[in-house]
Design an enzyme around this catalytic site. Structure first.
Site, PDB file in Angstrom:
ATOM      1  N   LYS A 261     -71.879  22.686 -17.215  1.00 52.53           N
ATOM      2  CA  LYS A 261     -71.878  21.571 -18.169  1.00 52.53           C
ATOM      3  C   LYS A 261     -71.091  20.379 -17.625  1.00 52.53           C
ATOM      4  CE  LYS A 261     -74.503  23.152 -21.443  1.00 52.53           C
ATOM      5  NZ  LYS A 261     -75.739  22.470 -21.836  1.00 52.53           N
TER       6      LYS A 261
ATOM      7  N   ILE B 223     -79.776  23.381 -32.101  1.00 53.51           N
ATOM      8  CA  ILE B 223     -79.647  21.925 -31.946  1.00 53.51           C
ATOM      9  C   ILE B 223     -80.972  21.308 -31.494  1.00 53.51           C
ATOM     10  CG2 ILE B 223     -78.487  20.127 -30.591  1.00 53.51           C
ATOM     11  CD1 ILE B 223     -75.988  21.995 -30.541  1.00 53.51           C
TER      12      ILE B 223
ATOM     13  N   TYR C 244     -70.593  28.625 -17.584  1.00 53.10           N
ATOM     14  CA  TYR C 244     -71.012  27.583 -18.527  1.00 53.10           C
ATOM     15  C   TYR C 244     -70.237  26.286 -18.288  1.00 53.10           C
ATOM     16  CZ  TYR C 244     -72.306  25.646 -23.131  1.00 53.10           C
ATOM     17  OH  TYR C 244     -72.792  24.877 -24.154  1.00 53.10           O
TER      18      TYR C 244
ATOM     19  N   ASP D  35     -90.659  26.975 -19.170  1.00 54.20           N
ATOM     20  CA  ASP D  35     -89.419  27.543 -18.648  1.00 54.20           C
ATOM     21  C   ASP D  35     -88.810  26.494 -17.715  1.00 54.20           C
ATOM     22  OD1 ASP D  35     -87.420  28.839 -17.287  1.00 54.20           O
ATOM     23  OD2 ASP D  35     -88.610  30.630 -16.816  1.00 54.20           O
ATOM     24  N   VAL D  36     -87.675  25.939 -18.109  1.00 50.16           N
ATOM     25  CA  VAL D  36     -87.107  24.836 -17.321  1.00 50.16           C
ATOM     26  C   VAL D  36     -86.615  25.285 -15.947  1.00 50.16           C
ATOM     27  CG1 VAL D  36     -86.465  23.532 -19.401  1.00 50.16           C
ATOM     28  CG2 VAL D  36     -84.752  25.005 -18.287  1.00 50.16           C
TER      29      VAL D  36
ATOM     30  N   ASP E 112     -90.057  25.250 -25.027  1.00 44.88           N
ATOM     31  CA  ASP E 112     -89.056  26.325 -25.038  1.00 44.88           C
ATOM     32  C   ASP E 112     -89.631  27.506 -24.258  1.00 44.88           C
ATOM     33  OD1 ASP E 112     -86.445  26.803 -27.218  1.00 44.88           O
ATOM     34  OD2 ASP E 112     -87.147  28.503 -26.008  1.00 44.88           O
TER      35      ASP E 112
ATOM     36  N   ASN F 154     -82.112  19.726 -23.493  1.00 47.10           N
ATOM     37  CA  ASN F 154     -81.256  20.462 -24.428  1.00 47.10           C
ATOM     38  C   ASN F 154     -81.188  21.963 -24.130  1.00 47.10           C
ATOM     39  OD1 ASN F 154     -80.114  21.003 -27.350  1.00 47.10           O
ATOM     40  ND2 ASN F 154     -81.949  22.273 -27.139  1.00 47.10           N
TER      41      ASN F 154
HETATM   42  N1  LIG Z   1     -74.073  25.272 -30.554  1.00 45.14           N
HETATM   43  C1  LIG Z   1     -72.969  24.830 -29.979  1.00 45.14           C
HETATM   44  O1  LIG Z   1     -71.865  25.098 -30.447  1.00 45.14           O
HETATM   45  C2  LIG Z   1     -73.047  23.978 -28.749  1.00 45.14           C
HETATM   46  C3  LIG Z   1     -71.868  23.334 -28.348  1.00 45.14           C
HETATM   47  C4  LIG Z   1     -71.894  22.552 -27.202  1.00 45.14           C
HETATM   48  C5  LIG Z   1     -73.071  22.413 -26.482  1.00 45.14           C
HETATM   49  N2  LIG Z   1     -74.196  23.060 -26.879  1.00 45.14           N
HETATM   50  C6  LIG Z   1     -75.402  22.874 -26.079  1.00 45.14           C
HETATM   51  O2  LIG Z   1     -76.458  22.450 -26.935  1.00 45.14           O
HETATM   52  C7  LIG Z   1     -77.699  22.915 -26.411  1.00 45.14           C
HETATM   53  C8  LIG Z   1     -78.454  23.678 -27.502  1.00 45.14           C
HETATM   54  O3  LIG Z   1     -77.662  24.786 -27.869  1.00 45.14           O
HETATM   55  P1  LIG Z   1     -77.915  25.644 -29.188  1.00 45.14           P
HETATM   56  O4  LIG Z   1     -76.607  25.932 -29.777  1.00 45.14           O
HETATM   57  O5  LIG Z   1     -78.973  25.043 -30.002  1.00 45.14           O
HETATM   58  O6  LIG Z   1     -78.399  27.023 -28.490  1.00 45.14           O
HETATM   59  P2  LIG Z   1     -79.596  28.011 -28.809  1.00 45.14           P
HETATM   60  O7  LIG Z   1     -79.317  29.232 -28.005  1.00 45.14           O
HETATM   61  O8  LIG Z   1     -79.790  28.140 -30.284  1.00 45.14           O
HETATM   62  O9  LIG Z   1     -80.846  27.224 -28.217  1.00 45.14           O
HETATM   63  C9  LIG Z   1     -81.089  27.122 -26.844  1.00 45.14           C
HETATM   64  C10 LIG Z   1     -82.591  27.113 -26.649  1.00 45.14           C
HETATM   65  O10 LIG Z   1     -82.834  26.980 -25.218  1.00 45.14           O
HETATM   66  C11 LIG Z   1     -83.933  27.831 -24.928  1.00 45.14           C
HETATM   67  N3  LIG Z   1     -83.947  28.170 -23.508  1.00 45.14           N
HETATM   68  C12 LIG Z   1     -83.110  29.009 -22.843  1.00 45.14           C
HETATM   69  N4  LIG Z   1     -83.487  29.121 -21.570  1.00 45.14           N
HETATM   70  C13 LIG Z   1     -84.577  28.330 -21.405  1.00 45.14           C
HETATM   71  C14 LIG Z   1     -85.426  28.056 -20.323  1.00 45.14           C
HETATM   72  N5  LIG Z   1     -85.253  28.637 -19.128  1.00 45.14           N
HETATM   73  N6  LIG Z   1     -86.436  27.164 -20.511  1.00 45.14           N
HETATM   74  C15 LIG Z   1     -86.656  26.607 -21.724  1.00 45.14           C
HETATM   75  N7  LIG Z   1     -85.905  26.859 -22.796  1.00 45.14           N
HETATM   76  C16 LIG Z   1     -84.877  27.730 -22.640  1.00 45.14           C
HETATM   77  C17 LIG Z   1     -83.722  29.062 -25.808  1.00 45.14           C
HETATM   78  O11 LIG Z   1     -84.908  29.829 -25.935  1.00 45.14           O
HETATM   79  C18 LIG Z   1     -83.263  28.423 -27.097  1.00 45.14           C
HETATM   80  O12 LIG Z   1     -84.362  28.127 -27.968  1.00 45.14           O
HETATM   81  C19 LIG Z   1     -77.370  23.764 -25.193  1.00 45.14           C
HETATM   82  O13 LIG Z   1     -77.514  22.996 -24.018  1.00 45.14           O
HETATM   83  C20 LIG Z   1     -75.914  24.119 -25.412  1.00 45.14           C
HETATM   84  O14 LIG Z   1     -75.248  24.396 -24.206  1.00 45.14           O
HETATM   85  C21 LIG Z   1     -74.208  23.844 -27.999  1.00 45.14           C
END
Ligand SMILES: NC(=O)c1ccc[n+]([C@@H]2O[C@H](COP(=O)([O-])OP(=O)(O)OC[C@H]3O[C@@H](n4cnc5c(N)ncnc54)[C@H](O)[C@@H]3O)[C@@H](O)[C@H]2O)c1
Length: 269
Positions: A155, A16, A151, A58-59, A35, A82
């Site tokens: 959230k 996302i 989680y 790193d957040v 990231d 995100n």
């Molecule tokens: N995909 C879904 O179904 C879904 C549904 C609801 C909410 N979300 C939320 O959407 C957001 C994006 O999710 P996604 O599905 O793209 O996941 P993803 O795992 O593909 O991407 C998450 C990204 O966050 C990065 N990340 C992790 N820890 C980090 C840190 N300490 N510092 C910086 N970056 C870091 C990872 O390297 C990764 O690139 C997240 O917050 C997730 O909780 C996703």
């Protein structure tokens, strides 16, 4: 929009976040792709072009976040929190280490990135330029789910944190909103939807009848960042095909009850 408006997107290396970063680039922002996975952030920035930069941020580390902001040419006008991490599992056996890991990225990371972004937007200063922050929660932050683990709690906290930030930073012209994605066919859910039967069953639970896309989440983020949302702050928008309002959708109802009070002339089958 200001020609040099800068957007920061965390977790921009995957799923996302990568799509949000690309949408921000198309909307005319200079995009800082952050990231913890440096190569992934770089790949996203390359897909956007010259208006994008990438950096390992790193957040969970305040020093890393501050260095990321210091490296920007101009203060951010949009910050998208995100980056996210799942740690699913039964609470009875969930380790404190897993709990802390999810909390550190999803909640503390959101706080740290937002607060340093807000200060750079002008919070606490005279003549604040203002800006917009969008935090990414989840439908797990709205309702509990089986084995939601840490989680769900993190959230849910992001939603309340969004409201707190919106209240405190409104006077400085900083709007803060939240997007809660539902069953999204991208990123961390790729493994789930690789199973066709799980996919079919999950789709069947969505009132709009299909899984969501990263593009639909990004569209909501960009709307909340846009002048069209100038009077919206502190809100959470669920991008979920209606799933969070469907709690009673499968409740059995006798037909006799549904017809009570209805005008027999107007009866709808
Ligand atoms: N995909 C879904 O179904 C879904 C549904 C609801 C909410 N979300 C939320 O959407 C957001 C994006 O999710 P996604 O599905 O793209 O996941 P993803 O795992 O593909 O991407 C998450 C990204 O966050 C990065 N990340 C992790 N820890 C980090 C840190 N300490 N510092 C910086 N970056 C870091 C990872 O390297 C990764 O690139 C997240 O917050 C997730 O909780 C996703």
């Amino acid at each position: 929009m200001n020609a040099v408006a800068t957007a920061v997107v965390t977790g921009a290396g995957s799923g996302i976040g990568a799509v949000i970063a690309r949408h921000a680039g198309k909307a005319g922002y200079r995009v800082a792709c952050w990231d913890v996975d440096e190569a992934a952030a770089e790949a996203t920035a390359e897909s956007i072009g010259d208006v994008a930069t990438s950096r390992r941020v790193d957040v969970t580390s305040e020093d890393s976040v501050v260095a990321g902001y210091d490296a920007l040419d101009t203060p951010p006008t949009l910050v998208v929190n995100n980056a996210g991490l799942v740690r699913f599992g039964p609470l009875a056996t969930l380790s404190v280490a897993d709990w802390q890991a999810a909390l550190a990225v999803n909640l503390t990371g959101t706080f740290v990135v937002a607060r340093h972004g807000a200060v750079r937007m002008g919070v606490g200063q005279q003549g604040s330029a203002g800006g917009t922050i969008v935090n990414i929660s989840s439908i797990n932050g709205i309702a509990a789910a089986p084995n939601g683990g840490a989680y769900t709690a993190t959230k849910a906290a992001v939603i309340r944190l969004t409201e707190q930030m919106a209240l405190e930073w409104a006077a400085a012209g900083v709007r803060v909103n939240c997007v809660a994605p539902g069953l999204i066919n991208a990123g961390m859910s790729d493994a789930i939807y690789a199973d066709p039967e799980i996919r079919r069953l999950r789709q069947g639970q969505v009132p709009l009848g299909e899984l969501g896309t990263a593009e639909q989440v990004a569209d909501a983020v960009m709307f909340l960042a846009s002048p069209g949302a100038a009077y919206i702050t502190g809100q959470t928008v669920a991008v979920d095909g209606g799933i969070t309002v469907a709690a009673l959708a499968r409740m059995a109802r006798p037909k006799s009850v549904d017809s009570v009070g209805a005008d027999p002339e107007q009866e709808v089958s």
